[in-house]
Scaffold this active site. Structure first.
Site, mmCIF file in Angstrom:
data_model
loop_
_atom_site.group_PDB
_atom_site.id
_atom_site.type_symbol
_atom_site.label_atom_id
_atom_site.label_comp_id
_atom_site.label_asym_id
_atom_site.label_seq_id
_atom_site.Cartn_x
_atom_site.Cartn_y
_atom_site.Cartn_z
ATOM 1 C CG HIS A 41 -39.311 -53.109 -67.152
ATOM 2 N ND1 HIS A 41 -40.240 -52.364 -67.836
ATOM 3 C CD2 HIS A 41 -39.187 -52.523 -65.935
ATOM 4 C CE1 HIS A 41 -40.668 -51.386 -67.046
ATOM 5 N NE2 HIS A 41 -40.033 -51.470 -65.898
ATOM 6 C CG ASN B 261 -40.501 -47.779 -65.377
ATOM 7 O OD1 ASN B 261 -41.375 -48.382 -65.988
ATOM 8 N ND2 ASN B 261 -40.004 -48.222 -64.235
ATOM 9 C CB CYS C 117 -42.069 -52.654 -63.588
ATOM 10 S SG CYS C 117 -42.092 -50.870 -63.279
ATOM 11 C CG PHE D 45 -43.029 -44.130 -63.185
ATOM 12 C CD1 PHE D 45 -42.949 -45.443 -63.600
ATOM 13 C CD2 PHE D 45 -42.623 -43.817 -61.897
ATOM 14 C CE1 PHE D 45 -42.484 -46.438 -62.745
ATOM 15 C CE2 PHE D 45 -42.158 -44.797 -61.034
ATOM 16 C CZ PHE D 45 -42.086 -46.116 -61.459
#
Length: 386
Positions: free
Chosen positions: A300, A333, A159, A210
């Site tokens: 993020h 994500n 990430c 994800f």
């Protein structure tokens, strides 16, 4: 895409264009559970209930994925526990990430507004492929970049990869006057796709959170007036790892693909260390902890827990993490890519405020990401469109 109302500091790297791309498969979060359990031939009601609960708490609404029924028909072993499938996964992933990276880069270069021959350097980021030569070469070939293009590849940074890529691109741009650096990130979850298993409850977090996609940014210093429109100035970048936290985000490449374990302690560890890390960047412009709400925050979105804790710890006004929450809801994500989507939403918000003649006073801000290590990546940035 307008910008450039404020002048960039001479010699400092700036973001000159942003682009993104996604696979064709759009997954609505409300239908994910049934589809995932059907595709993996699993009928465990407890696991189904857990995933249903997780899908709600992640705040994700839609995601794009490479995985499809066609892929599972061709490679049924991907949905079978314990079979060696890394070769098959890489066959799919290597091709998919290149295609998405090409499309994101083309979109970005178009918005930048100069010919592709102006790209002098390429920084390529992915945690979803493995091959020699690497994805950087296939991307350069696919775009038609000059064979003299200087390439850098950042693999398996998770990430934090997108902001790490920005840091590297900033250094290249500032140390090579006149250069234009293309940063491309590309990720797919197929490398870690597995059927649900009661012995691996952490897999369900990944299934609920994800997504896949690609992002691209053109970076360069001393923008050419009337041709290039700088969006953000990358003023100062820092990186910090926390000793003895290597097992908190634990990823391993195995015969079955990449296996990830995320510790429940992760949000707490980030919360405990965020003030000290941000303080190092903020003091450069004379800001203290009293000034958190005077800045913009491009964070993020690793997950809602990280954003919630950061918001609470720093006492941020709710809109400060708006772009991060929006990116999480729309794309999940998407690992290294997601910071590109956050920055795009910030630019969009700037334009909206300008059209409505509202003042956006957040000239300075932070671009942040957290990854394996645990590694903190941070950039003190100036919003040039305010």
């Amino acid at each position: 895409m307008q910008g450039g109302l404020k002048k960039a500091s001479p010699g400092k790297a700036t973001i000159l264009g942003l682009g993104k791309a996604f696979p064709h498969q759009l997954v609505m979060q409300e239908f994910l559970v049934d589809g995932y359990f059907k595709n993996t031939n699993c009928d465990d009601p407890d696991l189904k209930q857990k995933l249903t609960r997780l899908c709600k708490t992640t705040t994700v609404k839609t995601r794009y994925v490479v995985m499809s029924e066609e892929i599972l028909k061709k490679y049924p072993e991907l949905a079978t526990e314990g079979l060696p499938t890394v070769t098959q996964r890489l066959d799919i992933c290597n091709k998919a990430v290149t295609q998405m990276a090409i499309e994101a880069s083309q979109s970005c270069i178009k918005k930048w507004g100069r010919p592709i021959s102006g790209i002098t350097h390429l920084v390529y980021v992915s945690s979803s492929e493995a091959r020699l030569p690497g994805g950087d070469l296939y991307l350069a070939r696919g775009l038609g970049l000059s064979p003299e293009t200087h390439r850098v590849m950042l693999y398996f940074m998770g990430c934090s990869g997108g902001v790490a890529g920005l840091r590297v691109a900033k250094d290249i741009a500032e140390n090579n006057p006149g250069s234009r650096v293309l940063l491309a990130t590309s990720e797919t979850t197929i490398i870690g796709f597995r059927p649900p298993n009661p012995d691996r409850p952490y897999d369900l977090v990944g299934a609920a959170l994800f997504g896949d996609g690609a992002g691209a940014i053109v970076i360069g210093s001393d923008p050419i007036p009337s041709i290039e429109r700088p969006l953000f100035e990358l003023h100062t970048s820092i990186q910090h790892f926390l000793p003895d936290t290597e097992k908190i985000i634990d990823g391993r490449l195995t015969e079955e693909g990449i296996n990830f374990k995320l510790s429940r302690e992760l949000p707490q560890i980030i919360e405990d260390n965020i003030e000290g890390f941000c303080g190092k960047l903020m003091e450069i412009v004379g800001y203290s902890e009293k000034d958190y709400n005077k800045m913009f925050w491009a964070v993020h979105p690793g997950g809602p827990a990280i954003l919630n804790r950061l918001e609470k710890r720093l006492d941020l006004e709710p809109e400060k993490l708006g772009a991060s929450r929006r990116a999480l809801a729309d794309y999940g994500n998407a690992s290294s890519n997601t910071i590109v989507y956050v920055l795009e939403y910030m630019v969009e918000e700037n334009l909206k405020m300008k059209k409505e003649n509202q003042e956006n006073s957040d000239e300075w801000g932070l671009i942040l990401a957290f990854g394996p290590g645990i590694t903190f990546e941070g950039i003190l940035a100036r919003n040039l469109a305010v």
